[in-house]
Design a protein around this motif. Structure first.
Motif, mmCIF file in Angstrom:
data_model
loop_
_atom_site.group_PDB
_atom_site.id
_atom_site.type_symbol
_atom_site.label_atom_id
_atom_site.label_comp_id
_atom_site.label_asym_id
_atom_site.label_seq_id
_atom_site.Cartn_x
_atom_site.Cartn_y
_atom_site.Cartn_z
ATOM 1 N N LEU A 93 0.743 -1.043 0.044
ATOM 2 C CA LEU A 93 -0.068 -0.119 -0.085
ATOM 3 C C LEU A 93 1.003 1.166 0.136
ATOM 4 O O LEU A 93 0.582 2.341 -0.819
ATOM 5 N N CYS A 94 2.028 1.439 0.979
ATOM 6 C CA CYS A 94 2.903 2.396 0.618
ATOM 7 C C CYS A 94 3.456 2.426 -0.598
ATOM 8 O O CYS A 94 3.650 3.724 -0.919
ATOM 9 N N ASP A 95 3.659 1.481 -1.351
ATOM 10 C CA ASP A 95 4.105 1.579 -2.644
ATOM 11 C C ASP A 95 3.182 2.320 -3.567
ATOM 12 O O ASP A 95 3.624 3.220 -4.239
ATOM 13 N N HIS A 96 2.052 1.923 -3.279
ATOM 14 C CA HIS A 96 0.979 2.701 -4.351
ATOM 15 C C HIS A 96 0.838 4.067 -3.821
ATOM 16 O O HIS A 96 0.896 5.073 -5.046
ATOM 17 N N LEU A 97 0.902 4.284 -2.417
ATOM 18 C CA LEU A 97 0.655 5.876 -1.975
ATOM 19 C C LEU A 97 2.024 6.719 -2.265
ATOM 20 O O LEU A 97 1.686 7.995 -2.353
ATOM 21 N N THR A 98 3.003 6.059 -2.552
ATOM 22 C CA THR A 98 4.333 6.981 -2.908
ATOM 23 C C THR A 98 4.288 6.791 -4.307
ATOM 24 O O THR A 98 5.486 7.319 -4.728
ATOM 25 N N LEU A 165 2.595 -1.622 -6.554
ATOM 26 C CA LEU A 165 2.661 -1.080 -7.743
ATOM 27 C C LEU A 165 4.078 -1.545 -8.621
ATOM 28 O O LEU A 165 3.711 -1.710 -9.658
ATOM 29 N N GLN A 166 5.102 -1.424 -8.131
ATOM 30 C CA GLN A 166 6.179 -1.981 -8.781
ATOM 31 C C GLN A 166 6.387 -3.372 -8.996
ATOM 32 O O GLN A 166 5.822 -4.136 -8.109
ATOM 33 N N LYS A 167 6.648 -3.603 -10.287
ATOM 34 C CA LYS A 167 6.747 -5.417 -10.653
ATOM 35 C C LYS A 167 7.933 -5.649 -10.672
ATOM 36 O O LYS A 167 9.030 -5.026 -11.344
ATOM 37 N N PRO A 168 8.393 -6.994 -10.141
ATOM 38 C CA PRO A 168 7.479 -7.741 -9.578
ATOM 39 C C PRO A 168 7.062 -7.297 -7.925
ATOM 40 O O PRO A 168 6.131 -7.674 -7.480
ATOM 41 N N HIS A 169 8.120 -6.302 -7.572
ATOM 42 C CA HIS A 169 7.781 -5.811 -6.262
ATOM 43 C C HIS A 169 8.928 -4.773 -5.771
ATOM 44 O O HIS A 169 9.844 -4.487 -6.641
#
Length: 358
Positions: A93-98, A165-169
């Motif tokens: 979720l932090c990855d999406h929100l940033t 959001l970043q792939k694969p992570h």
């Protein structure tokens, strides 16, 4: 070699209002972002005012709303304090929100004072077993439905929600100093966060060699990155070294309290252990601190950085959180941007031209 900065909210006196602590961090984060630093790292710590960061993912989400380009990293999440499902979900979720700027840094943990309160009093050295079970489980939860039956966590088939959001992570970084952790981290494709602490410059080469060996022993994985961090202070006049050294000594005495759990912590403020109990140690000798840490004028720190470059360091991180006066923290970032970064950018351009000719 790229550059990063390590920042947390820090409070060394109850007279310092939290509003000021928060605004100081935000000001420094904006300076680092505007100055072109690659990454801002922030730690996880609990119950201590000198590092106010009970959830670095929350801090980074907030900073993302006030910065544009800088990557935002956890240095580090403490493995024994988390469960795989919770960590997979909160980090994603932090990855999406940033906006996909998260760098996922994790460690076994360090302060025994915290382990006594957060991990049932287990010795902090045992945290490495939690680390080695947690990270693969989180990676699997990021990828697909996964059930886990381990030594420390057990759960039936579950999904990590959301997926990153970043792939694969997000890029994974593991804090390491011993060869076994270097080898394990590189083997799973993680990059390395390391520090020579207060040791002489020779330790930089030692850590670099541990990294090179781990990389050589794992040709099956793409070469990860190596970050090293030191306490850093840059000043215009050489005679100002005593200010930085004095703060490093005082902060180190508080660190000894927390790391060894040998002192008093009053309402979140750790008491510095007596100077007499540490002054015989080489890493508390003022001249050694001045020489070993990244303290100096721009020319002096440029010379010191050549040791990191020679050791294969991909990212040098300025450790600014040791009760350094706020104006001196700002000055350090500004001098770094104006006088240090251009030198290494030019060196990088020269190497690129030489490689193109070859």
């Amino acid at each position: 070699m790229k550059f990063a900065v390590s920042l947390t909210m820090e409070r060394f006196s109850p007279d310092m209002p939290m509003a000021k602590v928060k605004s100081n961090l935000l000001d420094l984060a904006r300076l680092a972002d505007e100055g072109g630093f690659e990454t801002l790292w922030t730690a996880e710590h609990h119950t201590i005012e000198c590092t106010i960061s009970p959830n670095p993912l929350m801090t980074l989400t907030w900073l993302a709303q006030h910065t544009e380009q800088i990557r935002l990293g956890t240095s580090t999440l403490v493995a024994p304090y988390w469960s795989p499902i919770r960590l997979a979900g909160e980090a994603a979720l932090c990855d999406h929100l940033t906006g996909g700027r998260l760098e996922f840094g994790i460690a076994r943990g360090s302060y025994q004072y915290e382990f006594d309160r957060m991990a049932g009093g287990m010795p902090q050295q045992e945290g490495v077993a939690y680390l080695k079970e947690l990270v693969p489980a989180v990676k699997k939860l990021w990828a697909q439905d996964y059930a886990h039956d381990g030594d420390y966590w057990k759960f039936p088939l579950a999904a990590g929600v959301p997926k990153p959001l970043q792939k694969p992570h997000p890029p994974i970084w593991v804090a390491a100093r011993d060869p076994g952790t270097f080898d394990w981290a590189v083997g799973i494709g993680a990059s390395i966060l390391s520090t020579p602490l207060s040791a002489p410059a020779a330790e930089i080469a030692v850590l670099g060699e541990k990294f090179r060996k781990a990389v050589a022993d794992h040709p099956e994985v793409l070469r990860p990155r190596l970050m090293m961090q030191r306490r850093t202070c840059v000043y215009e006049r050489a005679q100002d070294w005593e200010i930085a050294v004095g703060h490093a000594i005082d902060y180190g005495r508080a660190f000894e309290n927390l790391f060894q759990n040998i002192g008093t912590v009053q309402n979140g403020f750790p008491e510095a252990v007596p100077y007499e109990s540490v002054k015989g140690k080489d890493n508390y000798n003022p001249e050694n601190i001045r020489r070993n840490l990244m303290f100096g004028t721009p020319d002096e720190v440029i010379e010191k950085l050549l040791d990191y470059e020679a050791a294969g360091v991909d990212q040098y991180c300025l450790g600014l959180t040791f009760n350094l006066p706020f104006e001196l923290q700002k000055k350090t970032i500004k001098l770094w941007v104006d006088e240090v970064m251009p030198v290494f950018a030019a060196r990088e351009r020269d190497r690129a031209r030489q490689a193109a000719r070859a």
